[in-house]
Design an enzyme around this catalytic site. Structure first.
Site, PDB file in Angstrom:
ATOM      1  N   PHE A  56       0.848  -1.184   0.000  1.00  0.00           N
ATOM      2  CA  PHE A  56       0.000   0.000   0.000  1.00  0.00           C
ATOM      3  C   PHE A  56       0.888   1.239   0.000  1.00  0.00           C
ATOM      4  O   PHE A  56       1.789   1.371   0.834  1.00  0.00           O
ATOM      5  CB  PHE A  56      -0.912   0.009   1.235  1.00  0.00           C
ATOM      6  CG  PHE A  56      -2.044  -0.971   1.136  1.00  0.00           C
ATOM      7  CD1 PHE A  56      -3.345  -0.538   0.925  1.00  0.00           C
ATOM      8  CD2 PHE A  56      -1.807  -2.340   1.237  1.00  0.00           C
ATOM      9  CE1 PHE A  56      -4.394  -1.451   0.824  1.00  0.00           C
ATOM     10  CE2 PHE A  56      -2.833  -3.255   1.134  1.00  0.00           C
ATOM     11  CZ  PHE A  56      -4.131  -2.812   0.927  1.00  0.00           C
TER      12      PHE A  56
ATOM     13  N   ARG B  37       2.649  11.296   7.967  1.00  0.00           N
ATOM     14  CA  ARG B  37       1.383  10.809   8.514  1.00  0.00           C
ATOM     15  C   ARG B  37       0.431  11.954   8.849  1.00  0.00           C
ATOM     16  O   ARG B  37       0.854  12.963   9.434  1.00  0.00           O
ATOM     17  CB  ARG B  37       1.631   9.988   9.779  1.00  0.00           C
ATOM     18  CG  ARG B  37       2.205   8.605   9.511  1.00  0.00           C
ATOM     19  CD  ARG B  37       2.402   7.845  10.803  1.00  0.00           C
ATOM     20  NE  ARG B  37       2.755   6.444  10.546  1.00  0.00           N
ATOM     21  CZ  ARG B  37       3.052   5.577  11.499  1.00  0.00           C
ATOM     22  NH1 ARG B  37       3.050   5.956  12.774  1.00  0.00           N
ATOM     23  NH2 ARG B  37       3.363   4.336  11.191  1.00  0.00           N
TER      24      ARG B  37
ATOM     25  N   HIS C   1       9.612  -9.580  15.179  1.00  0.00           N
ATOM     26  CA  HIS C   1       9.904  -8.146  15.220  1.00  0.00           C
ATOM     27  C   HIS C   1      11.336  -7.932  15.691  1.00  0.00           C
ATOM     28  O   HIS C   1      11.752  -8.434  16.739  1.00  0.00           O
ATOM     29  CB  HIS C   1       8.923  -7.456  16.163  1.00  0.00           C
ATOM     30  CG  HIS C   1       8.814  -5.984  15.951  1.00  0.00           C
ATOM     31  ND1 HIS C   1       9.886  -5.128  16.124  1.00  0.00           N
ATOM     32  CD2 HIS C   1       7.755  -5.199  15.589  1.00  0.00           C
ATOM     33  CE1 HIS C   1       9.487  -3.880  15.881  1.00  0.00           C
ATOM     34  NE2 HIS C   1       8.209  -3.908  15.540  1.00  0.00           N
TER      35      HIS C   1
ATOM     36  N   ASP D 203      16.298  -3.307  11.379  1.00  0.00           N
ATOM     37  CA  ASP D 203      16.360  -1.866  11.612  1.00  0.00           C
ATOM     38  C   ASP D 203      17.790  -1.506  11.983  1.00  0.00           C
ATOM     39  O   ASP D 203      18.305  -1.968  13.012  1.00  0.00           O
ATOM     40  CB  ASP D 203      15.389  -1.483  12.730  1.00  0.00           C
ATOM     41  CG  ASP D 203      15.384   0.024  13.005  1.00  0.00           C
ATOM     42  OD1 ASP D 203      16.079   0.775  12.285  1.00  0.00           O
ATOM     43  OD2 ASP D 203      14.696   0.443  13.951  1.00  0.00           O
TER      44      ASP D 203
ATOM     45  N   ASP E  72       4.741  -3.631   4.145  1.00  0.00           N
ATOM     46  CA  ASP E  72       4.709  -2.179   4.284  1.00  0.00           C
ATOM     47  C   ASP E  72       5.623  -1.590   3.219  1.00  0.00           C
ATOM     48  O   ASP E  72       6.653  -2.188   2.861  1.00  0.00           O
ATOM     49  CB  ASP E  72       5.198  -1.751   5.666  1.00  0.00           C
ATOM     50  CG  ASP E  72       4.148  -1.948   6.746  1.00  0.00           C
ATOM     51  OD1 ASP E  72       3.006  -2.299   6.416  1.00  0.00           O
ATOM     52  OD2 ASP E  72       4.484  -1.762   7.935  1.00  0.00           O
ATOM     53  N   VAL E  73       5.302  -0.402   2.734  1.00  0.00           N
ATOM     54  CA  VAL E  73       6.065   0.184   1.640  1.00  0.00           C
ATOM     55  C   VAL E  73       7.359   0.855   2.105  1.00  0.00           C
ATOM     56  O   VAL E  73       8.301   0.996   1.308  1.00  0.00           O
ATOM     57  CB  VAL E  73       5.198   1.198   0.860  1.00  0.00           C
ATOM     58  CG1 VAL E  73       4.945   2.450   1.682  1.00  0.00           C
ATOM     59  CG2 VAL E  73       5.819   1.529  -0.496  1.00  0.00           C
TER      60      VAL E  73
ATOM     61  N   GLU F 265      -1.379  -4.403  13.756  1.00  0.00           N
ATOM     62  CA  GLU F 265      -0.326  -5.278  14.288  1.00  0.00           C
ATOM     63  C   GLU F 265      -0.770  -5.974  15.574  1.00  0.00           C
ATOM     64  O   GLU F 265      -0.428  -7.142  15.802  1.00  0.00           O
ATOM     65  CB  GLU F 265       0.952  -4.486  14.536  1.00  0.00           C
ATOM     66  CG  GLU F 265       2.127  -5.345  14.982  1.00  0.00           C
ATOM     67  CD  GLU F 265       3.443  -4.602  14.905  1.00  0.00           C
ATOM     68  OE1 GLU F 265       4.052  -4.577  13.816  1.00  0.00           O
ATOM     69  OE2 GLU F 265       3.846  -4.024  15.942  1.00  0.00           O
TER      70      GLU F 265
END
Length: 341
Positions: A110, A339, A223, A314, A201-202, A291
């Site tokens: 998305f 956002r 995660h 990350d 996720d993009v 999530e």
């Protein structure tokens, strides 16, 4: 003597027939046994054809995993699902097997609002370099701006479909409503053409092989920020009013990546969407939105395969001793500008 000879001949004829009949019964039994054994093998989970120089054989790919290759990390769950790390698998064996099976993958992503301009091009370009390269892959790009989707050159067996979606006023709603959209397109399109679905996720970038070893019936991602922490520090939703409420769990899963067979991804998406809608009707919102609901789903429906944090790392995490290769990394976040509140 003549009667005696005839009688003996009859006995011999009957005896021969009985022997032949017994042989036939034995052969039928052996063939049936072997056929049932073949059926059991053929329909077991994740069984693929592997060429070994001899006639094609059937083998469980999970049986080829080297669970002892990474002694410093957990490589299997208590329900016997593999946790995939570098060094545990033979990439050529996996790719060859899935190519023989003509495995196909739908990748959903998305890119709504400013996320399209900032992240989508790099995501797609890097996917073309590293994601399921030998397999048939179609990118399903969901966006509110189809005209702005970058026109990139796709490799063999690669396609792209751009689908226009509504841009919700809040990023939380964009995140949560993707579950319904994924389910709808599995029903209308994906189920008819693809074996597997992977949802991303993009705001990520592929850096290394993200290959067929990641395919499975139901696939979850550990995660990166939680996989080494004790369970009491997992940020499950603790609100009893929410459908995502969890007192405890096995692992903390990252919603940036999930996948599996189209049937299982649809089941996950439907379950999470209905839970989100129930929360909305009760004026409740889960702590980490979709999530939180995804973690509840995987607590109740154990995934068949877990991906290690190598599959979504990350760089801001200081302790990277377990990470032998980065396959996908978090892109720099700009939540303050990207956002909507």
């Amino acid at each position: 003597m003549k009667g005696h000879s005839t009688l003996m001949s009859g006995f011999m004829t009957k005896g021969s027939c009985a022997a032949i009949f017994c042989c036939l019964v034995f052969l039928i039994f052996m063939m049936t046994s072997q056929y049932l054994k073949y059926l059991k093998t053929s329909f077991s989970m994740e069984i693929l054809g592997v060429t070994t120089g001899k006639p094609t054989m059937k083998t469980l790919l999970n049986d080829t995993l080297n669970f002892e290759a990474r002694p410093q990390v957990q490589t299997s769950t208590y329900w016997k699902a593999p946790i995939v790390w570098e060094g545990m698998f033979d990439p050529e064996l996996y790719d060859q097997s899935h190519v023989q099976l003509q495995s196909s993958v739908a990748l959903t992503v998305f890119a709504v609002g400013r996320y399209l301009d900032v992240y989508l091009h790099k995501f797609l370009i890097s996917a073309e370099q590293h994601f399921m390269l030998p397999l048939q892959v179609t990118y399903f790009v969901f966006t509110d701006q189809p005209e702005n989707v970058p026109n990139i050159e796709l490799g063999p067996k690669r396609k792209m479909k751009v689908i226009k979606v509504e841009k919700h006023s809040r990023w939380q709603d964009i995140s949560m409503m993707r579950m319904r959209t994924i389910s709808d397109y599995i029903d209308s399109d994906i189920r008819h053409h693809f074996n597997y679905v992977f949802c991303f996720d993009v705001d990520q970038e592929f850096k290394g092989r993200f290959g067929s070893e990641a395919l499975g019936d139901s696939v979850a991602l550990l995660h990166a920020h939680f996989y080494k922490l004790p369970k009491e520090r997992f940020t499950f939703d603790k609100n009893p009013k929410s459908k995502a409420f969890m007192e405890t769990g096995d692992y903390y899963y990252h919603a940036a990546i999930f996948g599996g067979s189209w049937k299982n991804v649809k089941k996950l998406a439907d379950t999470c969407y209905l839970s989100i809608m129930d929360d909305k009707m009760n004026d409740v919102e889960a702590l980490w939105h979709d999530e939180s609901h995804l973690n509840k789903y995987f607590w109740l429906n154990k995934p068949s395969k877990l991906l290690s944090p190598e599959y979504c790392w990350d760089y801001s995490i200081g302790d990277n001793r377990d990470i032998k290769v980065t396959r996908l990394v978090w892109a720099p976040k700009h939540y303050d500008t990207l956002r909507d509140t």
